[in-house]
Design a protein around this motif. Structure first.
Motif, short mmCIF file in Angstrom:
data_model
loop_
_atom_site.label_atom_id
_atom_site.label_comp_id
_atom_site.label_asym_id
_atom_site.label_seq_id
_atom_site.Cartn_x
_atom_site.Cartn_y
_atom_site.Cartn_z
N MET A 199 31.30 32.89 47.52
CA MET A 199 31.16 34.34 47.46
C MET A 199 32.26 35.00 46.63
N ALA A 200 32.39 34.56 45.40
CA ALA A 200 33.44 35.09 44.54
C ALA A 200 33.28 36.58 44.30
N ALA A 201 32.02 37.03 44.15
CA ALA A 201 31.79 38.45 43.87
C ALA A 201 32.22 39.33 45.03
N ALA A 202 32.14 38.79 46.25
CA ALA A 202 32.52 39.56 47.43
C ALA A 202 34.04 39.60 47.64
N CYS A 203 34.76 38.72 46.93
CA CYS A 203 36.24 38.69 47.01
C CYS A 203 36.72 38.56 48.45
N ILE A 204 36.11 37.64 49.21
CA ILE A 204 36.53 37.46 50.60
C ILE A 204 37.44 36.26 50.76
N ARG A 205 37.69 35.53 49.69
CA ARG A 205 38.56 34.36 49.81
C ARG A 205 39.50 34.29 48.63
N LYS A 206 40.59 33.56 48.83
CA LYS A 206 41.56 33.28 47.79
C LYS A 206 42.04 31.85 47.98
N LYS A 207 42.94 31.39 47.14
CA LYS A 207 43.45 30.03 47.25
C LYS A 207 44.85 30.05 47.85
N ASP A 208 45.08 29.08 48.75
CA ASP A 208 46.43 28.97 49.29
C ASP A 208 47.30 28.14 48.33
N GLU A 209 48.50 27.77 48.77
CA GLU A 209 49.43 27.05 47.90
C GLU A 209 48.92 25.68 47.51
N GLN A 210 48.06 25.09 48.33
CA GLN A 210 47.49 23.77 48.01
C GLN A 210 46.20 23.89 47.22
N GLY A 211 45.75 25.11 46.92
CA GLY A 211 44.53 25.30 46.14
C GLY A 211 43.28 25.34 46.99
N PRO A 213 40.49 27.11 49.52
CA PRO A 213 40.02 28.48 49.74
C PRO A 213 40.34 28.96 51.15
N VAL A 214 40.92 30.14 51.26
CA VAL A 214 41.19 30.78 52.54
C VAL A 214 40.75 32.23 52.44
N ALA A 215 40.56 32.85 53.59
CA ALA A 215 40.12 34.25 53.62
C ALA A 215 41.22 35.18 53.13
N PHE A 222 39.10 41.66 59.23
CA PHE A 222 37.73 41.92 59.69
C PHE A 222 37.26 40.82 60.65
N ALA A 223 37.52 39.54 60.27
CA ALA A 223 37.11 38.42 61.12
C ALA A 223 37.85 38.43 62.45
N LEU A 224 39.13 38.72 62.43
CA LEU A 224 39.92 38.75 63.65
C LEU A 224 39.46 39.89 64.56
N HIS A 225 39.09 41.03 63.96
CA HIS A 225 38.64 42.18 64.74
C HIS A 225 37.38 41.84 65.54
N TYR A 226 36.44 41.13 64.90
CA TYR A 226 35.19 40.79 65.58
C TYR A 226 35.24 39.43 66.26
N GLY A 227 36.32 38.66 66.03
CA GLY A 227 36.53 37.44 66.80
C GLY A 227 35.78 36.23 66.31
N PHE A 228 35.58 36.07 64.99
CA PHE A 228 34.95 34.86 64.49
C PHE A 228 35.88 34.17 63.48
N GLU A 229 35.66 32.89 63.29
CA GLU A 229 36.45 32.11 62.34
C GLU A 229 35.65 31.90 61.07
N PRO A 230 36.11 32.41 59.92
CA PRO A 230 35.38 32.19 58.66
C PRO A 230 35.66 30.79 58.12
N VAL A 231 34.60 30.09 57.70
CA VAL A 231 34.73 28.77 57.11
C VAL A 231 34.02 28.79 55.76
#
Length: 740
Positions: A199-211, A213-215, A222-231
């Motif tokens: 979902m690159a167009a939605a810009c919901i993820r980025k890369k961490d130091e190891q490359g 994808p993370v939210a 948003f995920a923490l507010h509603y209580g789900f884990e994005p994968v």
């Protein structure tokens, strides 16, 4: 202040591992009060509105990928070089292409490797209950007569194969959040884990130091507010979310072919969720004897309840108003009042709207969000209000350059007073119509060599009036002759002479024929010119008087707590489904079709008022109506059961055309009460109309019925022929409360 990752770690240790506050304090080193604060926190909206930082390359990465995907079908010598991509994006998206050419070369190399060297290793995922998958799909809709490209946002539950979808205008993060919030609120629960594509167009993820994808920060909140884990799925591995891929295709084929006709997207999406819930009643493709809905109900206890605290997913950015009075976003232009020209304002980017705010975040104006580059949204009235009191400044204002050519020429010929009149006309015309119609009015006057501003109103109303009023009438034939008659008042004098003996005889026959006791008063007031006319008027008056007595008797039998009418009732804030509108609702056609209404919304929003008003109108149209609060009805049925009059009471209820059940779900029912309610709904199924008022979502009905099977059976019979009206407005009692 802790980071989102630290907060999430604390909450997992408490809720999933069962550790105490003291144990968490020893492990993390955080203060006891800090741990308690974040464990009990429900609202994870950011406390300060500020733009979250993200890698600059992530802003332009989606556009690079689109160019490379388009190049893949071309011969190599016709493809973009990294330098050419950099020059093109720098020119087309200067506000997003903020990286150097060297960084662009590295970015293009990374994306090419992904595109041309995708891994062939597939992962066969096994999803436990309570997990979901989300994806977008491209569709086309016919909105207000125009064919438009849109997207279906689909969430599927692989364990049960249940699914829900919403139509969104873009694949942005705002559209994703808005659609998911609608679905979460409808089903009443939130999955524990949700699988997303990149979902690159939605810009919901980025890369961490190891490359990896993370939210992003914003989506993590948003995920923490509603209580789900994005994968996030592995790149180019769509098979990892094959369930939602198939569901996207299924919904596209069964719900969006041919293209749906949409007048109000919000209402359509609300009805769409009901259609999805109905579609989930299909048998499961693999598990014989089960429907997808029944399997989904087994998943619900594994998921979290949807929080009632709303989440503000809007993105705040700062913009400068240009000399023409516009701000830009994603290549589209939105007007702001000319008094802000040259100043900085804030914009709040939502799924379907752009809100323009001042420095104190007070609303200046709002626009429908545009997605086609170069489009403009102009609120002309903002510009007129500024210059109408200072007509001499018109020619030197930015608004002047926005006027159509014929209006610019026309305003140059007017003196100050005439110009004021012309601008006032223009303002009112823009309120009622648009600039195109204002130009048409002026063009008509110019063609007829009329320049007075007052004449603009004459032409305006002439163009709006109904031309069928002026159709020619055929007068070639002869007019029909009217019948002649002679007046004879002898019978009238004999009848109305006041003879007491005759009055006594009239009273005698009135009682024998069981006519209205008001007969004596009625016939004295009838004016007539023939015997036939007198008899007709007398019978008509007696009939109307009897009908009025029947209506009063039926109103009393309906047991309304008070008499309400539709006069002055506001339908603002009520979302109607696609198959019914205000006019059809008021016509009561749904009663003739034996359809139900579910009036859903918060307390004090006018649900009971509307149900009573519809019931009163039905009584006045000779229909039989009964009104009950659910708790009162159950108490009456229990008492009838004890007195052996249960069958008699059910037979009485079955004689009604419309049954109104108020306060549905306000109080819990015992097992026998739930069974009585099921028998009543079954009795009325496809035979009577029911109106239900409730503030409880379908998914929570089992909380007051306390029987899963009965709950499913009642919902199944109610929604089969039902219309859901959503009351999305503030409580009337709260607005008019004496205590503020």
């Amino acid at each position: 202040m802790l980071t989102i990752t630290q907060i999430d770690y604390i909450r997992k240790m408490y809720f999933e591992k069962g550790l105490t506050y003291a144990e968490i304090e020893r492990r993390t080193g955080h203060n006891y009060r800090t741990i308690k604060k974040y464990v009990e926190m429900e609202d994870f909206n950011p406390k300060q509105s500020k733009k979250t930082s993200s890698p600059k390359s992530d802003l332009i990465r989606p556009y690079v990928r689109e160019i490379l995907k388009a190049d893949k079908e071309k011969k190599k010598k016709f493809r973009h070089t990294a330098k050419r991509i950099y020059e093109r994006l720098k020119k087309e998206y200067p506000d997003k292409c903020l990286i150097a050419e060297r960084t662009m070369r590295r970015l293009v190399k990374e994306e090419r490797e992904k595109l041309y060297n995708a891994s062939e290793c597939h992962l066969n995922l096994k999803h436990p209950g309570g997990e979901a998958q989300v994806d977008f799909g491209e569709i086309y809709i016919l909105e207000q007569g125009v064919m438009k490209k849109a997207y279906e946002l689909v969430i599927s539950f692989p364990k049960s194969n249940a699914g829900f979808c919403q139509i969104v205008r873009s694949e942005t993060m705002e559209a994703l959040c808005d659609g998911l919030i609608n679905i979460f609120n409808f089903i009443g629960v939130v999955p524990n884990k949700i699988w997303f594509d990149q979902m690159a167009a939605a810009c919901i993820r980025k890369k961490d130091e190891q490359g990896n994808p993370v939210a992003t920060e914003r989506f993590s909140r948003f995920a923490l507010h509603y209580g789900f884990e994005p994968v996030f799925c592995n790149p180019y591995s769509g098979h990892e979310k094959g369930n939602v891929e198939r569901k996207v295709g299924y919904f596209r084929s069964n719900l969006f072919v041919p293209e749906p006709v949409i007048d109000d997207l919000v209402k359509y999406n609300l009805n769409l969720l009901t259609l999805c819930a109905k579609d989930n009643q299909r048998p499961h493709y693999e598990k014989i004897g089960y429907t997808m809905e029944s399997l989904f109900q087994l998943e619900i206890p594994l998921m979290k309840k949807t929080t009632k605290v709303p989440f503000d997913y809007g993105k705040l950015e700062k913009r400068r108003v240009n000399k023409q009075g516009y701000i830009t976003n994603d290549g589209c232009y939105y007007s702001v009042s000319p008094k802000y020209v040259g100043s900085f304002v804030w914009i709040k980017i939502l799924a379907n709207e752009i809100e323009v705010l001042d420095n104190e975040h007070n609303l200046i104006t709002k626009h429908t969000r545009l997605f086609k580059k170069g489009e403009r949204s102009t609120h002309w009235i903002d510009f007129v209000d500024i210059v109408v009191n200072r007509p001499r400044a018109l020619k030197y204002s930015g608004f002047y350059s926005l006027l159509p050519k014929n209006w610019r020429i026309y305003t140059n010929t007017l003196d100050n007073e005439s110009l004021k009149k012309a601008l006032r006309f223009l303002r009112e015309c823009l309120v009622e119509s648009d600039m195109a119609f204002a130009s048409r009015v002026l063009e008509e006057n110019i063609l007829n060599d009329v320049t007075e501003p007052d004449a603009l109103w004459t032409t305006y109303y002439r163009l709006l009036e109904d031309k069928t009023l002026y159709q020619e009438v055929d007068t070639s034939g002869t007019l029909p002759l009217l019948p002649t008659y002679e007046t004879n008042l002898e019978d009238y004098d004999s009848l109305m002479g006041g003879c007491q003996q005759m009055i006594d005889k009239i009273t005698f026959y009135q009682k024998k024929l069981r006519l209205s006791q008001s007969l004596i008063d009625i016939y004295k007031d009838i004016e007539f010119e023939s015997k036939d006319q007198f008899v007709l008027d007398l019978l008509e008056s007696l009939y109307l008087e009897r009908q009025q007595r029947i209506i009063q008797r039926n109103l009393k039998a309906a047991h309304f707590p008070s008499i309400k009418t539709l006069e002055g009732y506001s339908f603002a804030g009520i979302q109607f489904p696609e198959r019914i509108d205000v006019d059809e609702l008021i016509s009561l056609e749904f009663i003739n079709r034996r359809e139900n209404l579910v009036l859903y919304g918060g307390v004090g929003t006018g649900k009971t008022h509307l149900s009573i008003a519809l019931g009163v109108k039905a009584v006045k149209e000779q229909k039989r109506v009964f009104f009950y609060t659910v708790h009162s009805l159950i108490n009456q049925l229990v008492k009838a059961k004890e007195n052996d009059t249960y069958d008699k009471m059910m037979k009485k209820i079955a004689s009604a055309d419309l049954i109104i059940l108020d306060e549905w779900g306000y109080l819990p029912l015992h097992q026998e009460g739930a069974r009585f309610l099921f028998e009543l709904v079954s009795l009325c199924y496809e035979e009577k109309s029911i109106i239900i008022t409730t503030n409880i979502e379908f998914s929570h009905w089992k909380n007051f019925l306390f029987d899963d099977k009965l709950t499913v059976a009642i919902i199944d019979r109610l929604i089969h022929h039902s219309h859901l009206l959503f009351f999305d407005r503030e409580s009337y009692r709260k607005q008019h409360a004496l205590i503020k």
